[in-house]
Motif scaffolding. Structure first.
Motif, mmCIF file in Angstrom:
data_model
loop_
_atom_site.group_PDB
_atom_site.id
_atom_site.type_symbol
_atom_site.label_atom_id
_atom_site.label_comp_id
_atom_site.label_asym_id
_atom_site.label_seq_id
_atom_site.Cartn_x
_atom_site.Cartn_y
_atom_site.Cartn_z
ATOM 1 N N ASP A 119 0.801 -1.216 0.000
ATOM 2 C CA ASP A 119 0.000 0.000 0.000
ATOM 3 C C ASP A 119 0.841 1.277 0.000
ATOM 4 N N LEU A 120 2.156 1.146 -0.228
ATOM 5 C CA LEU A 120 3.022 2.326 -0.257
ATOM 6 C C LEU A 120 3.452 2.598 -1.692
ATOM 7 N N ARG A 121 2.943 3.677 -2.273
ATOM 8 C CA ARG A 121 3.312 4.048 -3.631
ATOM 9 C C ARG A 121 4.687 4.715 -3.606
ATOM 10 N N LEU A 122 5.545 4.356 -4.573
ATOM 11 C CA LEU A 122 6.912 4.869 -4.589
ATOM 12 C C LEU A 122 7.250 5.530 -5.912
ATOM 13 N N VAL A 123 8.016 6.621 -5.825
ATOM 14 C CA VAL A 123 8.713 7.208 -6.967
ATOM 15 C C VAL A 123 10.174 7.302 -6.570
ATOM 16 N N VAL A 124 11.069 6.791 -7.416
ATOM 17 C CA VAL A 124 12.489 6.872 -7.108
ATOM 18 C C VAL A 124 13.135 7.906 -8.024
ATOM 19 N N VAL A 125 14.014 8.702 -7.449
ATOM 20 C CA VAL A 125 14.694 9.763 -8.189
ATOM 21 C C VAL A 125 16.131 9.341 -8.448
ATOM 22 N N ASP A 126 16.496 9.307 -9.710
ATOM 23 C CA ASP A 126 17.830 8.901 -10.163
ATOM 24 C C ASP A 126 18.086 7.430 -9.877
ATOM 25 N N ALA A 127 17.496 6.609 -10.710
ATOM 26 C CA ALA A 127 17.643 5.153 -10.622
ATOM 27 C C ALA A 127 17.427 4.587 -12.016
ATOM 28 N N PRO A 128 17.903 3.361 -12.262
ATOM 29 C CA PRO A 128 17.624 2.726 -13.556
ATOM 30 C C PRO A 128 16.127 2.504 -13.730
ATOM 31 N N VAL A 129 15.715 2.317 -14.963
ATOM 32 C CA VAL A 129 14.313 2.011 -15.253
ATOM 33 C C VAL A 129 13.917 0.752 -14.490
ATOM 34 N N ALA A 130 12.737 0.773 -13.887
ATOM 35 C CA ALA A 130 12.281 -0.357 -13.077
ATOM 36 C C ALA A 130 10.838 -0.681 -13.419
ATOM 37 N N ASP A 131 10.442 -1.941 -13.195
ATOM 38 C CA ASP A 131 9.051 -2.310 -13.440
ATOM 39 C C ASP A 131 8.242 -2.357 -12.145
ATOM 40 N N ARG A 132 8.872 -1.913 -11.042
ATOM 41 C CA ARG A 132 8.187 -1.952 -9.742
ATOM 42 C C ARG A 132 7.683 -0.590 -9.295
ATOM 43 N N PHE A 133 8.259 0.470 -9.827
ATOM 44 C CA PHE A 133 7.855 1.811 -9.404
ATOM 45 C C PHE A 133 8.236 2.829 -10.476
ATOM 46 N N ASP A 134 7.718 4.029 -10.315
ATOM 47 C CA ASP A 134 8.000 5.114 -11.253
ATOM 48 C C ASP A 134 9.392 5.672 -11.006
ATOM 49 N N VAL A 135 10.038 6.145 -12.073
ATOM 50 C CA VAL A 135 11.386 6.697 -11.990
ATOM 51 C C VAL A 135 11.407 8.093 -12.597
ATOM 52 N N VAL A 136 12.007 9.021 -11.861
ATOM 53 C CA VAL A 136 12.269 10.373 -12.369
ATOM 54 C C VAL A 136 13.777 10.578 -12.291
ATOM 55 N N GLN A 137 14.384 10.968 -13.394
ATOM 56 C CA GLN A 137 15.834 11.078 -13.395
ATOM 57 C C GLN A 137 16.298 12.258 -14.233
ATOM 58 N N THR A 138 17.479 12.761 -13.883
ATOM 59 C CA THR A 138 18.165 13.722 -14.727
ATOM 60 C C THR A 138 18.895 12.964 -15.828
ATOM 61 N N ALA A 139 19.013 13.569 -17.002
ATOM 62 C CA ALA A 139 19.755 12.947 -18.112
ATOM 63 C C ALA A 139 21.251 13.150 -17.870
ATOM 64 N N HIS A 140 21.778 12.434 -16.867
ATOM 65 C CA HIS A 140 23.163 12.623 -16.437
ATOM 66 C C HIS A 140 24.166 12.331 -17.544
ATOM 67 N N ALA A 141 23.994 11.212 -18.231
ATOM 68 C CA ALA A 141 24.967 10.820 -19.259
ATOM 69 C C ALA A 141 25.011 11.839 -20.383
ATOM 70 N N GLU A 142 23.844 12.308 -20.796
ATOM 71 C CA GLU A 142 23.805 13.289 -21.874
ATOM 72 C C GLU A 142 24.457 14.599 -21.448
ATOM 73 N N GLY A 143 24.207 15.025 -20.205
ATOM 74 C CA GLY A 143 24.833 16.254 -19.709
ATOM 75 C C GLY A 143 26.340 16.130 -19.625
ATOM 76 N N ALA A 144 26.814 14.977 -19.150
ATOM 77 C CA ALA A 144 28.257 14.750 -19.061
ATOM 78 C C ALA A 144 28.889 14.733 -20.447
ATOM 79 N N ALA A 145 28.229 14.067 -21.397
ATOM 80 C CA ALA A 145 28.762 13.996 -22.754
ATOM 81 C C ALA A 145 28.851 15.384 -23.378
ATOM 82 N N GLU A 146 27.871 16.229 -23.108
ATOM 83 C CA GLU A 146 27.907 17.592 -23.639
ATOM 84 C C GLU A 146 29.111 18.353 -23.090
#
Length: 326
Positions: free
Chosen positions: A137-164
């Protein structure tokens, strides 16, 4: 004194009682202008929702949880502020749990005991959440994590920013870019290192062995002392380590950017006041926090497949970087 009612708020704001109820309950089905008018009426009248009654009526407490390993890091403290602001805007309270020496499952149970409707898991704590037993009964959102099928993910595009950042330095004529990396096992550190490696590989540039810190300025200074003499450009995985690196370079008589260019990541509040002002990749903490709250509230109110939201990062050029000297 008579308690201010929803009807009083509706009359002052010129809306229906149902609209006031939606605002009070954090529903996304209210346009921003109407929400602002209703909240202004609430403030003017001194209306305070009765949370206990609302929880009995809706089964929700209008309270969100936040889980972090620590609030001492710049990124986590910035995210806490962003999440708190966004939660307040949506009519939610916020309860914070730092792990310390306990497991993330214990933190989840503590948040459940306080009646949260859902929780946001930040940065380094997401590694523990990936395999944790999460209450049904606990809904989760994880910030900065790999894509998951258990909960929602919100992330910064770290790799793209570093590459730039790396492409920018190579474009200034630097033959390669050294990397002051974050700790192993951190998703954001791993992604920034991936972006650095991929940009160098795409350009056919040599990939030096990274120097690894722990996000702190002290570790940036310690690794900066070890920076090879041939290095002309460094991409640091965060601004705090870049700050320590700048001190190490100054102490060794290697001027920035005349001899060594330095680029960081995050764009912390004081980055423009470093000496010299720091070129860095700006991470939009406000948008990241607001998006995490939006996704969590949507998850609490509706069902559907897990979402992935990626937020771009922007290179901000300042005086710590320049063309390679010949």
């Amino acid at each position: 004194m008579k308690r201010v009612s929803m009807a009083d708020v509706a009359a002052r704001a010129g809306v229906s009682g149902q609209t006031v109820s939606r605002v009070v309950n954090g529903s996304p089905r209210v346009d921003p202008a109407t929400r602002s008018r209703v909240t202004a009426a609430m403030d003017a009248l001194g209306y305070r929702p009765h949370r206990a009654a609302r929880a009995l009526r809706t089964g929700r407490t209008q309270t969100l949880g936040l889980v972090a390993t620590t609030l001492a890091t710049t990124g986590n403290s910035r995210m806490l502020q962003a999440v708190a602001d966004a939660a307040t805007d949506r009519g939610y309270s916020l309860v914070v749990a730092t792990l310390g020496g306990e497991t993330i499952e214990t933190a989840f149970e503590r948040l459940r005991d306080q009646g949260v409707d859902g929780a946001i898991v930040l940065n380094e704590a997401t590694a523990s959440a990936r395999d944790a037993a999460v209450p049904d009964d606990l809904r989760l959102v994880v910030v900065d994590a790999p894509v998951a099928d258990r909960f929602d993910v919100v992330q910064t595009a770290h790799a793209e920013g570093a590459a730039e950042a790396v492409r920018y330095l190579l474009g200034l004529g630097h033959r390669t870019v050294h990397h002051l990396a974050g700790p192993t096992g951190s998703f954001s550190a791993d992604e920034r290192e991936r972006g650095w490696r991929e940009a160098l590989a795409a350009a056919g540039a040599q990939t030096p062995e990274p120097l690894r810190g722990d996000w702190s300025a002290a570790s940036g200074h310690a690794r900066g002392v070890e920076l090879p003499a041939e290095a002309t450009a460094v991409f640091a995985a965060n601004d705090q380590m870049a700050l320590g690196l700048l001190r190490a370079l100054a102490e060794s008589g290697r001027p920035v950017p005349e001899e060594v260019s330095v680029v960081g990541f995050d764009d912390v509040m004081d980055a423009a006041d470093y000496r010299p002002p720091l070129t860095t990749v700006r991470q939009d903490f406000d948008t990241l926090g607001a998006c995490a709250v939006e996704v969590l509230v949507s998850r609490i109110e509706t069902t559907g497949p897990p979402r992935l939201v990626s937020i771009s990062a922007e290179l901000v050029v300042r005086a710590s970087s320049g063309p390679v000297s010949h």
